[in-house]
Design a protein around this motif. Structure first.
Motif, PDB file in Angstrom:
ATOM      1  N   ILE A 128     -35.694  19.647  20.583  1.00 31.13           N
ATOM      2  CA  ILE A 128     -37.110  18.368  19.629  1.00 31.13           C
ATOM      3  C   ILE A 128     -39.081  19.228  20.117  1.00 31.13           C
ATOM      4  CG2 ILE A 128     -38.328  15.993  20.270  1.00 31.13           C
ATOM      5  CD1 ILE A 128     -35.302  14.560  19.895  1.00 31.13           C
ATOM      6  N   LEU A 129     -38.527  19.557  21.599  1.00 31.50           N
ATOM      7  CA  LEU A 129     -40.207  19.431  22.059  1.00 31.50           C
ATOM      8  C   LEU A 129     -40.357  20.885  21.592  1.00 31.50           C
ATOM      9  CD1 LEU A 129     -39.616  19.198  25.687  1.00 31.50           C
ATOM     10  CD2 LEU A 129     -40.738  17.983  24.529  1.00 31.50           C
ATOM     11  N   GLY A 130     -39.472  21.595  20.739  1.00 30.80           N
ATOM     12  CA  GLY A 130     -39.577  23.197  20.325  1.00 30.80           C
ATOM     13  C   GLY A 130     -39.901  22.616  18.664  1.00 30.80           C
ATOM     14  N   THR A 131     -39.371  21.647  18.413  1.00 34.13           N
ATOM     15  CA  THR A 131     -40.082  21.600  16.349  1.00 34.13           C
ATOM     16  C   THR A 131     -41.582  20.971  17.267  1.00 34.13           C
ATOM     17  OG1 THR A 131     -37.530  20.308  16.324  1.00 34.13           O
ATOM     18  CG2 THR A 131     -39.060  19.520  15.060  1.00 34.13           C
ATOM     19  N   VAL A 132     -41.291  19.964  18.017  1.00 33.44           N
ATOM     20  CA  VAL A 132     -42.614  19.495  17.683  1.00 33.44           C
ATOM     21  C   VAL A 132     -44.270  20.122  18.666  1.00 33.44           C
ATOM     22  CG1 VAL A 132     -44.525  18.283  19.654  1.00 33.44           C
ATOM     23  CG2 VAL A 132     -42.192  16.866  18.336  1.00 33.44           C
ATOM     24  N   SER A 133     -43.914  21.329  18.805  1.00 35.32           N
ATOM     25  CA  SER A 133     -44.862  22.406  19.848  1.00 35.32           C
ATOM     26  C   SER A 133     -44.988  23.410  18.544  1.00 35.32           C
ATOM     27  CB  SER A 133     -44.177  23.023  20.454  1.00 35.32           C
ATOM     28  OG  SER A 133     -43.485  22.526  22.060  1.00 35.32           O
ATOM     29  N   THR A 134     -44.075  23.074  17.413  1.00 33.85           N
ATOM     30  CA  THR A 134     -44.313  23.906  16.154  1.00 33.85           C
ATOM     31  C   THR A 134     -45.623  23.362  15.288  1.00 33.85           C
ATOM     32  OG1 THR A 134     -42.910  23.181  15.014  1.00 33.85           O
ATOM     33  CG2 THR A 134     -42.485  25.319  16.624  1.00 33.85           C
TER      34      THR A 134
ATOM     35  N   GLY B  83     -26.083   1.855  16.399  1.00 31.26           N
ATOM     36  CA  GLY B  83     -25.330   3.154  17.220  1.00 31.26           C
ATOM     37  C   GLY B  83     -25.896   3.890  18.376  1.00 31.26           C
ATOM     38  N   ILE B  84     -26.231   3.605  19.292  1.00 25.83           N
ATOM     39  CA  ILE B  84     -27.465   3.636  20.595  1.00 25.83           C
ATOM     40  C   ILE B  84     -26.611   3.660  21.160  1.00 25.83           C
ATOM     41  CG2 ILE B  84     -29.504   3.717  22.184  1.00 25.83           C
ATOM     42  CD1 ILE B  84     -30.012   4.139  19.350  1.00 25.83           C
ATOM     43  N   ASP B  85     -26.010   5.069  22.599  1.00 24.23           N
ATOM     44  CA  ASP B  85     -24.683   5.429  23.274  1.00 24.23           C
ATOM     45  C   ASP B  85     -25.635   4.209  24.274  1.00 24.23           C
ATOM     46  OD1 ASP B  85     -24.240   7.262  21.682  1.00 24.23           O
ATOM     47  OD2 ASP B  85     -25.453   9.126  22.959  1.00 24.23           O
TER      48      ASP B  85
ATOM     49  N   MET C 283     -35.576   3.922  24.307  1.00 24.62           N
ATOM     50  CA  MET C 283     -35.626   4.665  22.973  1.00 24.62           C
ATOM     51  C   MET C 283     -35.454   5.806  22.922  1.00 24.62           C
ATOM     52  SD  MET C 283     -39.370   2.954  23.053  1.00 24.62           S
ATOM     53  CE  MET C 283     -40.365   4.196  22.513  1.00 24.62           C
ATOM     54  N   LEU C 284     -35.462   6.822  24.007  1.00 23.93           N
ATOM     55  CA  LEU C 284     -34.940   8.652  24.063  1.00 23.93           C
ATOM     56  C   LEU C 284     -33.816   8.634  23.660  1.00 23.93           C
ATOM     57  CD1 LEU C 284     -35.959   9.279  27.476  1.00 23.93           C
ATOM     58  CD2 LEU C 284     -37.231  10.070  25.264  1.00 23.93           C
ATOM     59  N   LEU C 285     -32.547   8.013  23.958  1.00 29.46           N
ATOM     60  CA  LEU C 285     -31.672   8.055  23.003  1.00 29.46           C
ATOM     61  C   LEU C 285     -31.574   8.130  21.120  1.00 29.46           C
ATOM     62  CD1 LEU C 285     -28.947   6.386  25.245  1.00 29.46           C
ATOM     63  CD2 LEU C 285     -29.981   8.557  25.797  1.00 29.46           C
ATOM     64  N   GLY C 286     -32.741   6.936  20.814  1.00 30.25           N
ATOM     65  CA  GLY C 286     -33.267   6.773  19.699  1.00 30.25           C
ATOM     66  C   GLY C 286     -33.258   7.770  19.292  1.00 30.25           C
ATOM     67  N   LEU C 287     -34.275   8.851  19.883  1.00 27.70           N
ATOM     68  CA  LEU C 287     -34.967   9.904  19.442  1.00 27.70           C
ATOM     69  C   LEU C 287     -33.684  10.692  19.243  1.00 27.70           C
ATOM     70  CD1 LEU C 287     -37.640  11.689  18.846  1.00 27.70           C
ATOM     71  CD2 LEU C 287     -37.613  11.625  21.457  1.00 27.70           C
ATOM     72  N   PHE C 288     -32.997  11.491  20.546  1.00 30.28           N
ATOM     73  CA  PHE C 288     -32.186  12.139  20.158  1.00 30.28           C
ATOM     74  C   PHE C 288     -31.142  11.961  18.998  1.00 30.28           C
ATOM     75  CE2 PHE C 288     -32.435  12.046  24.975  1.00 30.28           C
ATOM     76  CZ  PHE C 288     -33.416  13.248  24.976  1.00 30.28           C
ATOM     77  N   LYS C 289     -30.874  10.515  19.171  1.00 33.76           N
ATOM     78  CA  LYS C 289     -29.821  10.318  17.840  1.00 33.76           C
ATOM     79  C   LYS C 289     -30.602  10.461  15.969  1.00 33.76           C
ATOM     80  CE  LYS C 289     -25.873   8.057  16.566  1.00 33.76           C
ATOM     81  NZ  LYS C 289     -24.545   7.521  17.090  1.00 33.76           N
TER      82      LYS C 289
ATOM     83  N   GLY D 115     -35.474   6.690  15.021  1.00 32.03           N
ATOM     84  CA  GLY D 115     -34.540   6.033  15.975  1.00 32.03           C
ATOM     85  C   GLY D 115     -35.175   5.037  17.149  1.00 32.03           C
ATOM     86  N   ALA D 116     -36.577   6.301  17.406  1.00 33.93           N
ATOM     87  CA  ALA D 116     -36.881   5.974  18.980  1.00 33.93           C
ATOM     88  C   ALA D 116     -37.979   4.838  18.086  1.00 33.93           C
ATOM     89  CB  ALA D 116     -38.379   6.870  19.207  1.00 33.93           C
ATOM     90  N   LEU D 117     -38.542   4.267  17.197  1.00 33.54           N
ATOM     91  CA  LEU D 117     -39.732   3.478  16.708  1.00 33.54           C
ATOM     92  C   LEU D 117     -38.915   2.387  16.464  1.00 33.54           C
ATOM     93  CD1 LEU D 117     -42.109   2.418  15.858  1.00 33.54           C
ATOM     94  CD2 LEU D 117     -41.729   3.468  13.551  1.00 33.54           C
ATOM     95  N   GLY D 118     -37.810   2.954  15.944  1.00 28.55           N
ATOM     96  CA  GLY D 118     -36.731   1.273  15.689  1.00 28.55           C
ATOM     97  C   GLY D 118     -35.649   0.207  16.699  1.00 28.55           C
ATOM     98  N   VAL D 119     -35.895   1.482  17.978  1.00 27.91           N
ATOM     99  CA  VAL D 119     -35.326   0.371  19.135  1.00 27.91           C
ATOM    100  C   VAL D 119     -36.483  -0.361  19.597  1.00 27.91           C
ATOM    101  CG1 VAL D 119     -34.744   1.329  21.672  1.00 27.91           C
ATOM    102  CG2 VAL D 119     -33.507   2.507  19.815  1.00 27.91           C
TER     103      VAL D 119
END
Length: 357
Positions: A108-114, A220-222, A250-256, A261-265
């Motif tokens: 995710i960090l790699g995608t954001v950095s681009t 479906g959040i872990d 929120m981080l798990l929502g972001l990962f999934k 997902g993070a905003l939904g959480v």
């Protein structure tokens, strides 16, 4: 003669302020020095306040006092160890998943950095710090649970003795203060106010924790149960507890699910928290709690300094006790009034005006 009294009272005010300030400093340092002793005592007292109504209810149903205490202690043990097992199991599974989450975070960090080539390094550092902080909270909870073994045993023992004494306490108190109705009234007020707060806070935290766990199970959040338990526990921490408990899911929502997902959480738990605080926990900052927002926040800082992280969980009920103690003396009653919310003072003055009319 009246001028002499006024001058005497005025000149004594700085001395009183100095005396009270010195007493507060010495008391604070003393409590901090023996915090390891005070923590189990305070938690035992509040556990007693939560479970003592159940003992009295059983006694009203005809169950003998000692049997009632035994049944309540069994419930206490069952709830505590049942929760501890669920908590520990979820944390073990979470620790096993951390390498996988770290890989997802790197992606995710790699995608954001681009998308942010200019400030990519800074953003990466910020997100990594947030992630580290969030999982460090869980790690601290595990460490605290492992180090609390002897303290938990002491809390059980002290709570048991308090509950055993609770059956005869009202009679004992009545005999001791039957000729002192003022002290009996203050003792009753202290008991009712703190008990009502602890019961209401515990009930609403439980409802909020269950609601969060159900929401995360549906989404479906872990480790939904773990986050529900975290919301229940952190619900005792005013203002900051909600945000501390929100970051990990929120981080798990972001990962999934990505940013959605993070905003939904965040939106889901914000709605649940708003319902809990504004509907199920009515007027707790007004006539029920009678503490201003500033005092609540300062009490969180103060008791966290004195008792450590455990102090944050019981900062509000401890401050309620302090306020009622201050109200018991004419010399300190003004200090207690200053601790109240403005709305509470206005309402009290309005009620006094109606009663006077």
């Amino acid at each position: 003669m009246g001028d002499v009294n006024i001058n005497t009272n005025t000149s004594s005010m700085p001395a009183k302020i100095l005396l009270y300030s010195t007493a507060v400093v010495l008391l604070t340092l003393g409590m901090k020095a023996i915090s390891s002793i005070l923590i189990p005592i305070f938690f035992s007292f509040f556990a007693f306040l939560i479970f003592s109504p159940l003992v009295r209810w059983l006694m009203k149903k005809g169950v003998p006092g000692k049997v009632s205490v035994f049944l309540v202690i069994l419930l206490f043990i069952f709830v505590f160890f049942g929760t501890a097992v669920l908590f520990a199991n979820s944390l073990i599974q979470l620790s096993n998943m951390i390498p996988s989450y770290d890989t997802q975070l790197q992606s995710i960090l790699g995608t954001v950095s681009t998308h942010f080539p200019v400030s990519g390094d800074t953003l990466t550092s910020v997100l990594r710090s947030i992630a580290t902080f969030a999982f460090r909270v869980s790690g601290n909870i595990v460490t605290g649970a492992l180090n609390a073994g002897s303290t938990v045993v002491l809390i059980f023992i002290v709570t048991t003795f308090l509950l055993l004494d609770s059956a005869g306490a009202p009679v004992k108190v009545q005999k001791e203060v039957e000729d002192q109705p003022v002290y009996l009234s203050r003792f009753t007020e202290l008991s009712k106010t703190v008990i009502n707060f602890m019961l209401l806070r515990t009930e609403t935290n439980l409802i909020g924790g269950i609601g969060v766990a159900i929401l995360f199970l549906i989404g479906g959040i872990d480790f939904a149960v773990l986050w529900g338990l975290l919301f229940f526990l952190f619900g005792y921490i005013p203002y900051l507890g909600f945000y501390l408990a929100t970051i990990p899911p929120m981080l798990l929502g972001l990962f999934k699910y990505g940013p959605v997902g993070a905003l939904g959480v965040l939106v889901g738990v914000t709605i649940i928290n708003a319902l809990i605080e504004n509907v199920l926990f009515p007027s707790i900052a007004g006539r029920g709690l009678k503490l201003s927002t500033t005092i609540v926040f300062l009490s969180l800082i103060y008791w966290s300094y004195v008792l450590g992280a455990a102090g944050a969980l019981i900062a509000v009920p401890l401050t309620i006790v302090v306020k009622i103690v201050l109200e018991s003396s004419e010399d300190t009653r003004l200090m207690a009034k200053l601790m109240e919310s403005r709305g509470t003072r206005d309402q009290v003055e309005e009620d006094e005006g109606k009663n006077g009319a």
